[in-house]
Design a protein around this motif. Structure first.
Motif, PDB file in Angstrom:
ATOM      1  N   MET A 148      16.813   0.981  -5.487  1.00 37.81           N
ATOM      2  CA  MET A 148      17.089  -0.279  -4.803  1.00 37.81           C
ATOM      3  C   MET A 148      15.913  -0.667  -3.905  1.00 37.81           C
ATOM      4  O   MET A 148      15.543  -1.831  -3.820  1.00 37.81           O
ATOM      5  CB  MET A 148      18.350  -0.148  -3.965  1.00 37.81           C
ATOM      6  CG  MET A 148      18.891  -1.481  -3.523  1.00 37.81           C
ATOM      7  SD  MET A 148      20.640  -1.351  -3.175  1.00 37.81           S
ATOM      8  CE  MET A 148      20.977  -2.953  -2.497  1.00 37.81           C
ATOM      9  N   HIS A 149      15.325   0.316  -3.245  1.00 36.37           N
ATOM     10  CA  HIS A 149      14.166   0.016  -2.388  1.00 36.37           C
ATOM     11  C   HIS A 149      12.892   0.303  -3.175  1.00 36.37           C
ATOM     12  O   HIS A 149      12.228  -0.606  -3.634  1.00 36.37           O
ATOM     13  CB  HIS A 149      14.261   0.833  -1.102  1.00 36.37           C
ATOM     14  CG  HIS A 149      13.228   0.488  -0.095  1.00 36.37           C
ATOM     15  ND1 HIS A 149      13.004  -0.796   0.340  1.00 36.37           N
ATOM     16  CD2 HIS A 149      12.344   1.264   0.570  1.00 36.37           C
ATOM     17  CE1 HIS A 149      12.024  -0.797   1.223  1.00 36.37           C
ATOM     18  NE2 HIS A 149      11.599   0.430   1.385  1.00 36.37           N
ATOM     19  N   HIS A 150      12.528   1.527  -3.335  1.00 39.54           N
ATOM     20  CA  HIS A 150      11.498   1.944  -4.283  1.00 39.54           C
ATOM     21  C   HIS A 150      11.667   3.425  -4.568  1.00 39.54           C
ATOM     22  O   HIS A 150      12.422   4.098  -3.859  1.00 39.54           O
ATOM     23  CB  HIS A 150      10.076   1.583  -3.814  1.00 39.54           C
ATOM     24  CG  HIS A 150       9.739   2.044  -2.441  1.00 39.54           C
ATOM     25  ND1 HIS A 150       9.853   3.354  -2.044  1.00 39.54           N
ATOM     26  CD2 HIS A 150       9.297   1.372  -1.367  1.00 39.54           C
ATOM     27  CE1 HIS A 150       9.483   3.454  -0.793  1.00 39.54           C
ATOM     28  NE2 HIS A 150       9.155   2.270  -0.335  1.00 39.54           N
ATOM     29  N   PRO A 151      10.995   3.955  -5.605  1.00 40.01           N
ATOM     30  CA  PRO A 151      11.328   5.321  -6.049  1.00 40.01           C
ATOM     31  C   PRO A 151      10.912   6.427  -5.077  1.00 40.01           C
ATOM     32  O   PRO A 151      11.161   7.595  -5.350  1.00 40.01           O
ATOM     33  CB  PRO A 151      10.583   5.462  -7.386  1.00 40.01           C
ATOM     34  CG  PRO A 151       9.660   4.333  -7.477  1.00 40.01           C
ATOM     35  CD  PRO A 151      10.074   3.280  -6.508  1.00 40.01           C
ATOM     36  N   PRO A 186       0.824  -1.227   0.000  1.00 37.82           N
ATOM     37  CA  PRO A 186       0.000   0.000   0.000  1.00 37.82           C
ATOM     38  C   PRO A 186       0.852   1.269   0.000  1.00 37.82           C
ATOM     39  O   PRO A 186       0.425   2.307   0.492  1.00 37.82           O
ATOM     40  CB  PRO A 186      -0.787  -0.104   1.312  1.00 37.82           C
ATOM     41  CG  PRO A 186      -0.460  -1.419   1.912  1.00 37.82           C
ATOM     42  CD  PRO A 186       0.842  -1.859   1.324  1.00 37.82           C
ATOM     43  N   GLN A 187       2.054   1.190  -0.555  1.00 38.43           N
ATOM     44  CA  GLN A 187       3.036   2.258  -0.422  1.00 38.43           C
ATOM     45  C   GLN A 187       2.478   3.668  -0.665  1.00 38.43           C
ATOM     46  O   GLN A 187       2.573   4.536   0.192  1.00 38.43           O
ATOM     47  CB  GLN A 187       4.209   1.994  -1.364  1.00 38.43           C
ATOM     48  CG  GLN A 187       5.355   2.980  -1.231  1.00 38.43           C
ATOM     49  CD  GLN A 187       5.968   2.966   0.158  1.00 38.43           C
ATOM     50  OE1 GLN A 187       6.058   1.928   0.787  1.00 38.43           O
ATOM     51  NE2 GLN A 187       6.373   4.120   0.644  1.00 38.43           N
ATOM     52  N   THR A 188       1.906   3.891  -1.843  1.00 35.68           N
ATOM     53  CA  THR A 188       1.502   5.273  -2.142  1.00 35.68           C
ATOM     54  C   THR A 188       0.330   5.703  -1.259  1.00 35.68           C
ATOM     55  O   THR A 188       0.259   6.852  -0.835  1.00 35.68           O
ATOM     56  CB  THR A 188       1.129   5.461  -3.622  1.00 35.68           C
ATOM     57  OG1 THR A 188       0.224   4.417  -3.994  1.00 35.68           O
ATOM     58  CG2 THR A 188       2.357   5.377  -4.504  1.00 35.68           C
ATOM     59  N   PHE A 189      -0.550   4.754  -0.938  1.00 32.35           N
ATOM     60  CA  PHE A 189      -1.697   5.111  -0.091  1.00 32.35           C
ATOM     61  C   PHE A 189      -1.253   5.523   1.302  1.00 32.35           C
ATOM     62  O   PHE A 189      -1.775   6.467   1.886  1.00 32.35           O
ATOM     63  CB  PHE A 189      -2.699   3.962  -0.009  1.00 32.35           C
ATOM     64  CG  PHE A 189      -3.429   3.761  -1.294  1.00 32.35           C
ATOM     65  CD1 PHE A 189      -4.504   4.566  -1.626  1.00 32.35           C
ATOM     66  CD2 PHE A 189      -3.016   2.799  -2.198  1.00 32.35           C
ATOM     67  CE1 PHE A 189      -5.169   4.414  -2.823  1.00 32.35           C
ATOM     68  CE2 PHE A 189      -3.664   2.635  -3.401  1.00 32.35           C
ATOM     69  CZ  PHE A 189      -4.736   3.440  -3.731  1.00 32.35           C
ATOM     70  N   LYS A 190      -0.266   4.796   1.835  1.00 27.04           N
ATOM     71  CA  LYS A 190       0.133   5.161   3.197  1.00 27.04           C
ATOM     72  C   LYS A 190       0.830   6.506   3.201  1.00 27.04           C
ATOM     73  O   LYS A 190       0.701   7.283   4.149  1.00 27.04           O
ATOM     74  CB  LYS A 190       0.956   4.060   3.867  1.00 27.04           C
ATOM     75  CG  LYS A 190       2.313   3.754   3.301  1.00 27.04           C
ATOM     76  CD  LYS A 190       3.012   2.720   4.198  1.00 27.04           C
ATOM     77  CE  LYS A 190       4.324   2.239   3.625  1.00 27.04           C
ATOM     78  NZ  LYS A 190       5.037   1.342   4.535  1.00 27.04           N
ATOM     79  N   GLN A 191       1.503   6.826   2.110  1.00 34.33           N
ATOM     80  CA  GLN A 191       2.117   8.144   2.033  1.00 34.33           C
ATOM     81  C   GLN A 191       1.048   9.230   1.919  1.00 34.33           C
ATOM     82  O   GLN A 191       1.160  10.287   2.535  1.00 34.33           O
ATOM     83  CB  GLN A 191       3.101   8.207   0.862  1.00 34.33           C
ATOM     84  CG  GLN A 191       4.329   7.336   1.093  1.00 34.33           C
ATOM     85  CD  GLN A 191       5.446   7.602   0.094  1.00 34.33           C
ATOM     86  OE1 GLN A 191       5.832   6.722  -0.639  1.00 34.33           O
ATOM     87  NE2 GLN A 191       5.966   8.824   0.061  1.00 34.33           N
ATOM     88  N   ILE A 196      12.946   6.541   4.846  1.00 31.70           N
ATOM     89  CA  ILE A 196      12.414   7.891   4.932  1.00 31.70           C
ATOM     90  C   ILE A 196      12.067   8.267   3.499  1.00 31.70           C
ATOM     91  O   ILE A 196      12.796   7.941   2.565  1.00 31.70           O
ATOM     92  CB  ILE A 196      13.485   8.846   5.519  1.00 31.70           C
ATOM     93  CG1 ILE A 196      13.817   8.424   6.948  1.00 31.70           C
ATOM     94  CG2 ILE A 196      13.023  10.300   5.437  1.00 31.70           C
ATOM     95  CD1 ILE A 196      12.672   8.531   7.940  1.00 31.70           C
ATOM     96  N   ARG A 197      10.922   8.918   3.322  1.00 26.65           N
ATOM     97  CA  ARG A 197      10.445   9.166   1.950  1.00 26.65           C
ATOM     98  C   ARG A 197      10.832  10.556   1.457  1.00 26.65           C
ATOM     99  O   ARG A 197      11.044  11.471   2.250  1.00 26.65           O
ATOM    100  CB  ARG A 197       8.908   9.053   1.879  1.00 26.65           C
ATOM    101  CG  ARG A 197       8.297   7.999   2.743  1.00 26.65           C
ATOM    102  CD  ARG A 197       8.751   6.595   2.381  1.00 26.65           C
ATOM    103  NE  ARG A 197       8.027   5.627   3.224  1.00 26.65           N
ATOM    104  CZ  ARG A 197       8.331   4.353   3.303  1.00 26.65           C
ATOM    105  NH1 ARG A 197       9.347   3.851   2.615  1.00 26.65           N
ATOM    106  NH2 ARG A 197       7.638   3.545   4.081  1.00 26.65           N
ATOM    107  N   ILE A 198      10.814  10.649   0.165  1.00 32.20           N
ATOM    108  CA  ILE A 198      10.887  11.961  -0.460  1.00 32.20           C
ATOM    109  C   ILE A 198       9.538  12.646  -0.203  1.00 32.20           C
ATOM    110  O   ILE A 198       8.497  12.004  -0.358  1.00 32.20           O
ATOM    111  CB  ILE A 198      11.117  11.799  -1.980  1.00 32.20           C
ATOM    112  CG1 ILE A 198      12.460  11.128  -2.231  1.00 32.20           C
ATOM    113  CG2 ILE A 198      10.992  13.143  -2.684  1.00 32.20           C
ATOM    114  CD1 ILE A 198      12.682  10.704  -3.680  1.00 32.20           C
TER     115      ILE A 198
HETATM  116  N1  ASP Z   1       6.423  -0.701   0.675  1.00 31.51           N
HETATM  117  C1  ASP Z   1       7.711  -1.201   1.036  1.00 31.51           C
HETATM  118  C2  ASP Z   1       7.786  -2.675   0.731  1.00 31.51           C
HETATM  119  O1  ASP Z   1       6.772  -3.322   0.535  1.00 31.51           O
HETATM  120  C3  ASP Z   1       8.045  -1.024   2.473  1.00 31.51           C
HETATM  121  C4  ASP Z   1       8.205   0.409   2.865  1.00 31.51           C
HETATM  122  O2  ASP Z   1       9.007   1.128   2.275  1.00 31.51           O
HETATM  123  O3  ASP Z   1       7.528   0.800   3.816  1.00 31.51           O
HETATM  124  O4  ASP Z   1       8.859  -3.258   0.716  1.00 31.51           O
END
Ligand code: ASP
Length: 580
Positions: free
Chosen positions: A443-446, A196-201, A484-486
């Motif tokens: 590496m993790h996500h954008p 749920p990455q974008t939703f939680k942001q 930590i997010r952008i």
């Molecule tokens: N959404 C990321 C994942 O599923 C975790 C995160 O960055 O909170 O790996």
């Protein structure tokens, strides 16, 4: 009333009481004029006793009971003459006065016991019977406890659980999406969330401050023992926090889980940078239950005309304690092991540290006793130990040596599943480069933010940019990760550009997030734990399957309901889908 007690609670304090139990026939034993039936329910097993002298009709009825019949029995709690110390109810039995078969059962396709005779496929097909087995049910109980204490902890820290949608739009998080056609929007598709990455942001932009969700996620990847196409995450996000705040809070979560669920004090989690983890263990998820750390031998191996080491960028050694008596056959077998394509080493150099203090190696032609002694000293090897050496390009040889270290750790019994070693790995690189295409990926996500001090290198030296990203590792398994997010639109745009999105692509895919960032996005960050994995580690198991009530097999199939399946023509037509 179908029962007065359950099958796990009666003991000597109940002697003489009239009780009614209901459950499944786990086992029946006929002995001359006696019959014993083990009655099972979720809570345990209680022995029912039938005696010819006491009631011959009942004895006959009991002898007709098959395995897994559902029965109700009324009788008196009596002290057993033959006690079973292994069962909580092992001191008593029920002398049955009334027996009712509530439902007969076919003979199950495998025995419902801890060590069942059922193969994987058949147990998957009859999963509802497999779940009757005590050990499988225990795993589900453990899972329940893990979820319960997770909620308790996060609730105590002010987190609120919010559900995010399951029908969403594709997000590029490395894996393939599962796609759902939309009947009302012909030719268009939803995707199931990989997280749920974008939703939680967005919830942080909404001011929710602390969010969590124990949530199903879906990734269409090739499956392995610890992967399932649908899996569960403990997904969390927080506002107005720095990396330190997140590490502390979630270190608290695993400490709490270990304490409450396992009664273990796991202590403070050490922190290791990505670079250090690679240097010491060749792995960004090191198994720190044991040492056997890498030693860099290159400075000690030059000028002896051994081409293999002379031309290698890196020469790595590890010390296997007490393996100095390995036979030629064992060493050959180990050499073949590292040469398998999965590892891909070209060969293995060994040094046996003999009981008399001398050394015997596979490179005796090139290196004398003094040389080998220096290696041994660096590796911390003593008489009776074995030094294993691999060489090559640094990253490659680190990877190969990591595999060999884990294998040796396994063979030496260092990877005991009842011991736990947890740590944080921090300071990951923000980007990694695809060797073939030269393209950079997150590496993790954008949405992961670079470390502010590395911000400026995003364009000029992308490989050197470190991320504010962290993983939690337990026993060599990544159990959680986050960043930590952008939260700044311009930096997010630079990041998208860096990983090869055109402005239009970025707008199409993530316009909603970029827009949200223009309406007062707070600094935020989060983490997600692989819940199934966490449970399997707590349960001391290898795979996650037995911690999921209804798992899929390695082909992604649910053997019980037989899914996926073809769908009928009408349905396809309605969805506007043509299958060639
Ligand atoms: N959404 C990321 C994942 O599923 C975790 C995160 O960055 O909170 O790996």
């Amino acid at each position: 009333m179908l029962r007065t007690h359950h099958c796990g609670e009666l003991n000597m304090t109940h002697i003489g009481q009239q009780v009614t139990l209901s459950g499944w026939v786990a086992k029946r034993r006929d002995l001359g004029s006696l019959t014993f039936v083990d009655l099972r329910d979720r809570y345990g097993i209680t022995q029912l006793s039938f005696n010819e002298e006491y009631n011959s009709t009942l004895l006959e009825e009991a002898r007709k009971l098959g395995r897994e019949f559902v029965v109700q029995a009324t009788g008196k709690v009596t002290e057993r003459s033959n006690k079973n110390a292994k069962l909580p109810t092992g001191e008593i039995e029920i002398i049955v006065e009334k027996l009712t078969v509530l439902n007969p059962s076919l003979t199950p396709p495998f025995t419902i016991e801890e060590d069942t005779d059922g193969g994987d496929d058949i147990r998957m097909q009859f999963r509802y019977l497999d779940l009757r087995r005590d050990n499988v049910r225990q795993n589900m109980m453990l899972r329940h406890q893990m979820a319960r204490y997770t909620r308790q902890y996060l609730d105590s820290k002010g987190f609120i659980e919010v559900e995010t949608p399951v029908l969403i739009k594709s997000t590029p998080e490395g894996a393939r999406d599962f796609i759902v056609p939309s009947r009302m929007n012909p030719g268009q598709f939803y995707a199931l969330p990989q997280s749920p990455q974008t939703f939680k942001q967005l919830l942080m932009v909404s001011g929710f401050d602390r969010y969590y969700q124990i949530v199903k996620c879906f990734r269409d990847e090739d499956l392995r023992a610890d992967r399932q196409p649908e899996f569960t995450q403990i997904d969390c996000e927080m506002s107005f926090v720095e990396q330190e705040d997140i590490l502390n809070l979630f270190e608290g979560l695993v400490q709490y889980l270990f304490k409450e669920v396992k009664g273990i004090d796991i202590g403070q989690l050490p922190r290791m940078t990505f670079d250090e983890a690679m240097h010491r263990y060749g792995n960004d998820k090191p198994d720190t239950r044991f040492g056997m750390e890498f030693q860099y031998l290159k400075p000690l191996t030059g000028d002896r005309n051994f081409q293999v080491f002379d031309t290698a960028e890196c020469v790595l050694g590890i010390c296997a304690k007490g393996c100095g008596n390995y036979t030629r056959k064992q060493l050959d077998e180990l050499t073949e092991w590292v040469k398998r394509p999965q590892i891909g080493a070209r060969g293995l150099v060994y040094v046996l540290c003999q009981p008399d203090g001398s050394y015997k190696s596979s490179v005796d032609k090139f290196y004398n006793q003094d040389d080998l002694e220096k290696w041994a000293n660096l590796c911390g090897a003593e008489k009776g130990d074995l030094i294993l050496v691999l060489s090559g390009n640094t990253r490659t040889v680190q990877k190969q040596m990591s595999e060999l270290r884990l294998e040796m750790g396994q063979r030496l019994g260092y990877r005991d599943k009842s011991r736990f070693s947890a740590l944080w790995v921090i300071d990951f690189p923000l980007l990694e480069q695809d060797e073939e295409s030269g393209k950079w990926h997150a590496m993790h996500h954008p949405f992961t933010s670079p470390k502010p001090e590395d911000n400026g290198k995003l364009e000029s030296d992308p490989g050197a940019v470190r991320a504010n990203a962290y993983d939690m590792v337990i026993n060599g398994t990544e159990v959680g990760g986050g960043s930590i997010r952008i939260f700044n639109k311009d930096l997010q745009a630079r990041m998208f550009k860096r990983i090869g999105f055109t402005e239009e692509e970025a707008r199409n895919q993530f316009g909603f997030l970029m827009s949200a960032f223009e309406y007062g996005a707070p600094p935020h960050g989060g983490i997600a734990f692989g819940f199934d994995r966490l449970c399997s580690i707590f349960g001391g198991a290898d795979g996650i399957r037995d911690f999921i009530a209804f798992p899929k097999n390695n082909q992604g199939r649910d053997m019980m309901i037989d899914a996926p399946s073809v769908i009928d023509h009408r349905q396809l037509k309605e969805l506007g889908i043509k299958i060639q």
